[in-house]
Design a protein around this motif. Structure first.
Motif, PDB file in Angstrom:
ATOM      1  N   THR A  49       0.836  -1.210   0.000  1.00 38.25           N
ATOM      2  CA  THR A  49       0.000   0.000   0.000  1.00 38.25           C
ATOM      3  C   THR A  49       0.870   1.261   0.000  1.00 38.25           C
ATOM      4  OG1 THR A  49      -0.157  -0.183   2.407  1.00 38.25           O
ATOM      5  CG2 THR A  49      -2.018  -1.051   1.109  1.00 38.25           C
ATOM      6  N   PRO A  50       1.631   1.465  -1.065  1.00 34.39           N
ATOM      7  CA  PRO A  50       2.482   2.656  -1.089  1.00 34.39           C
ATOM      8  C   PRO A  50       1.650   3.939  -1.162  1.00 34.39           C
ATOM      9  CG  PRO A  50       2.510   1.594  -3.219  1.00 34.39           C
ATOM     10  CD  PRO A  50       1.744   0.687  -2.295  1.00 34.39           C
ATOM     11  N   ARG A  60       6.237  20.274   3.259  1.00 34.93           N
ATOM     12  CA  ARG A  60       4.829  20.597   3.523  1.00 34.93           C
ATOM     13  C   ARG A  60       4.021  19.906   2.437  1.00 34.93           C
ATOM     14  NH1 ARG A  60       6.028  26.871   4.479  1.00 34.93           N
ATOM     15  NH2 ARG A  60       6.836  26.444   2.412  1.00 34.93           N
ATOM     16  N   ILE A  61       3.100  19.065   2.849  1.00 31.63           N
ATOM     17  CA  ILE A  61       2.387  18.188   1.929  1.00 31.63           C
ATOM     18  C   ILE A  61       1.200  18.912   1.300  1.00 31.63           C
ATOM     19  CG2 ILE A  61       1.075  16.043   1.746  1.00 31.63           C
ATOM     20  CD1 ILE A  61       2.912  14.934   3.957  1.00 31.63           C
ATOM     21  N   ALA A  62       1.171  18.915  -0.039  1.00 30.82           N
ATOM     22  CA  ALA A  62       0.090  19.537  -0.798  1.00 30.82           C
ATOM     23  C   ALA A  62      -0.953  18.511  -1.223  1.00 30.82           C
ATOM     24  CB  ALA A  62       0.650  20.232  -2.036  1.00 30.82           C
ATOM     25  N   GLY A  63      -0.593  17.236  -1.233  1.00 29.37           N
ATOM     26  CA  GLY A  63      -1.521  16.185  -1.625  1.00 29.37           C
ATOM     27  C   GLY A  63      -0.857  14.830  -1.507  1.00 29.37           C
ATOM     28  N   PHE A  64      -1.683  13.786  -1.630  1.00 30.07           N
ATOM     29  CA  PHE A  64      -1.155  12.427  -1.565  1.00 30.07           C
ATOM     30  C   PHE A  64      -1.990  11.513  -2.449  1.00 30.07           C
ATOM     31  CE2 PHE A  64      -4.650  11.926   1.348  1.00 30.07           C
ATOM     32  CZ  PHE A  64      -5.043  10.603   1.201  1.00 30.07           C
ATOM     33  N   ALA A  65      -1.421  10.365  -2.773  1.00 29.05           N
ATOM     34  CA  ALA A  65      -2.134   9.308  -3.484  1.00 29.05           C
ATOM     35  C   ALA A  65      -1.667   7.977  -2.923  1.00 29.05           C
ATOM     36  CB  ALA A  65      -1.862   9.384  -4.984  1.00 29.05           C
ATOM     37  N   MET A  66      -2.618   7.056  -2.800  1.00 26.64           N
ATOM     38  CA  MET A  66      -2.331   5.748  -2.203  1.00 26.64           C
ATOM     39  C   MET A  66      -2.779   4.634  -3.133  1.00 26.64           C
ATOM     40  SD  MET A  66      -3.916   4.351   1.323  1.00 26.64           S
ATOM     41  CE  MET A  66      -4.047   2.616   1.631  1.00 26.64           C
ATOM     42  N   LEU A  67      -1.926   3.646  -3.292  1.00 29.12           N
ATOM     43  CA  LEU A  67      -2.203   2.482  -4.129  1.00 29.12           C
ATOM     44  C   LEU A  67      -2.321   1.223  -3.273  1.00 29.12           C
ATOM     45  CD1 LEU A  67       0.449   3.028  -6.945  1.00 29.12           C
ATOM     46  CD2 LEU A  67      -2.001   3.485  -7.088  1.00 29.12           C
ATOM     47  N   ARG A  68      -2.910   0.205  -3.867  1.00 27.91           N
ATOM     48  CA  ARG A  68      -2.873  -1.146  -3.287  1.00 27.91           C
ATOM     49  C   ARG A  68      -2.528  -2.098  -4.425  1.00 27.91           C
ATOM     50  NH1 ARG A  68      -8.014  -2.485  -0.765  1.00 27.91           N
ATOM     51  NH2 ARG A  68      -7.135  -1.522   1.063  1.00 27.91           N
ATOM     52  N   HIS A  69      -1.432  -2.847  -4.261  1.00 31.69           N
ATOM     53  CA  HIS A  69      -1.024  -3.827  -5.270  1.00 31.69           C
ATOM     54  C   HIS A  69      -1.789  -5.123  -5.047  1.00 31.69           C
ATOM     55  CE1 HIS A  69       2.245  -1.586  -7.139  1.00 31.69           C
ATOM     56  NE2 HIS A  69       2.420  -1.053  -5.942  1.00 31.69           N
ATOM     57  N   LEU A  70      -2.402  -5.619  -6.124  1.00 32.55           N
ATOM     58  CA  LEU A  70      -3.228  -6.826  -6.079  1.00 32.55           C
ATOM     59  C   LEU A  70      -2.817  -7.758  -7.219  1.00 32.55           C
ATOM     60  CD1 LEU A  70      -6.560  -4.821  -5.692  1.00 32.55           C
ATOM     61  CD2 LEU A  70      -5.429  -6.107  -3.860  1.00 32.55           C
ATOM     62  N   ASP A  72      -1.768  -8.796 -10.564  1.00 29.61           N
ATOM     63  CA  ASP A  72      -1.621  -8.144 -11.867  1.00 29.61           C
ATOM     64  C   ASP A  72      -2.506  -6.906 -11.998  1.00 29.61           C
ATOM     65  OD1 ASP A  72      -4.076  -9.390 -12.119  1.00 29.61           O
ATOM     66  OD2 ASP A  72      -3.654 -10.261 -14.081  1.00 29.61           O
ATOM     67  N   GLU A  73      -3.083  -6.475 -10.888  1.00 23.70           N
ATOM     68  CA  GLU A  73      -3.834  -5.228 -10.860  1.00 23.70           C
ATOM     69  C   GLU A  73      -3.323  -4.352  -9.725  1.00 23.70           C
ATOM     70  OE1 GLU A  73      -8.182  -6.397 -12.625  1.00 23.70           O
ATOM     71  OE2 GLU A  73      -7.944  -6.458 -10.450  1.00 23.70           O
ATOM     72  N   VAL A  74      -3.534  -3.073  -9.883  1.00 24.38           N
ATOM     73  CA  VAL A  74      -3.223  -2.112  -8.828  1.00 24.38           C
ATOM     74  C   VAL A  74      -4.450  -1.214  -8.690  1.00 24.38           C
ATOM     75  CG1 VAL A  74      -2.072  -0.460 -10.360  1.00 24.38           C
ATOM     76  CG2 VAL A  74      -1.492  -0.501  -7.949  1.00 24.38           C
ATOM     77  N   GLU A  75      -4.797  -0.919  -7.448  1.00 27.57           N
ATOM     78  CA  GLU A  75      -5.970  -0.094  -7.193  1.00 27.57           C
ATOM     79  C   GLU A  75      -5.550   1.253  -6.629  1.00 27.57           C
ATOM     80  OE1 GLU A  75     -10.188  -0.287  -4.729  1.00 27.57           O
ATOM     81  OE2 GLU A  75      -8.660  -1.798  -4.348  1.00 27.57           O
ATOM     82  N   LEU A  76      -6.095   2.314  -7.202  1.00 30.49           N
ATOM     83  CA  LEU A  76      -5.917   3.642  -6.627  1.00 30.49           C
ATOM     84  C   LEU A  76      -6.920   3.733  -5.488  1.00 30.49           C
ATOM     85  CD1 LEU A  76      -4.904   6.538  -6.439  1.00 30.49           C
ATOM     86  CD2 LEU A  76      -6.474   7.136  -8.291  1.00 30.49           C
ATOM     87  N   ILE A  77      -6.429   3.665  -4.260  1.00 28.98           N
ATOM     88  CA  ILE A  77      -7.294   3.649  -3.081  1.00 28.98           C
ATOM     89  C   ILE A  77      -7.799   5.041  -2.737  1.00 28.98           C
ATOM     90  CG2 ILE A  77      -7.358   3.173  -0.594  1.00 28.98           C
ATOM     91  CD1 ILE A  77      -7.288   0.670  -2.250  1.00 28.98           C
ATOM     92  N   SER A  78      -6.915   6.013  -2.776  1.00 32.52           N
ATOM     93  CA  SER A  78      -7.314   7.364  -2.408  1.00 32.52           C
ATOM     94  C   SER A  78      -6.342   8.377  -2.993  1.00 32.52           C
ATOM     95  CB  SER A  78      -7.355   7.506  -0.879  1.00 32.52           C
ATOM     96  OG  SER A  78      -7.943   8.720  -0.504  1.00 32.52           O
TER      97      SER A  78
END
Length: 158
Positions: A49-50, A60-70, A72-78
């Protein structure tokens, strides 16, 4: 891994454990049911879940994105962008960085869910080649008690 952005001299890098509180705050600003600092700390520590943060030279954080590796698929979690950084290309730069990050992984397809009424997110995902593959009626809870439909989208990675 650093991806330099413009405008605003932001760069994207993997999140650190110390970022969990800020990530949780940004998530809570963008979503009705935000996740806790502890949940994000666990995700940052997890190998499947990088989380990537867009930040300035002082981190100073302006934004983030989180993945989940599954497999042969990867999901953009948030994905979430701080209010003062919205409409400045940060979301698009995060998306580019995500595709770069998964390019060498075994993933062949990226999936995501988005509220049907989140027009700015739908526009962003469409710009990156995502297409609707399904929907989940009543998936997202809302403060007024009326649930929102989730649109499931996907695109090939290549």
């Amino acid at each position: 891994m650093n991806f330099w952005l413009s405008p605003g001299t932001l760069h994207i890098e993997p999140a650190q454990g110390s970022d969990a509180e800020t990530i949780a705050r940004l998530h809570a600003e963008g979503f009705y049911r935000g996740w806790t600092r502890e949940e994000f700390a666990a995700y940052v520590a997890g190998k499947d879940t990088p989380i990537y943060v867009a930040c300035d030279s002082r981190r100073r954080i302006a934004g983030f994105a989180m993945l989940r590796h599954l497999g042969d698929e990867v999901e953009l979690i948030s994905i979430a962008v701080d209010r003062k950084w919205r409409n400045k290309g940060v979301g698009a730069q995060l998306m580019r960085a995500l595709f770069e990050a998964v390019r060498m992984s075994p993933a062949k397809r990226m999936l995501l869910e988005v509220a049907a009424d989140n027009l700015s997110a739908l526009k962003l995902y469409g710009k990156f080649g995502f297409a609707k593959v399904g929907e989940r009626k009543g998936y997202y809870p809302r403060p007024d008690g009326t649930p929102a439909t989730a649109i499931v989208m996907a695109r090939d990675i290549g």
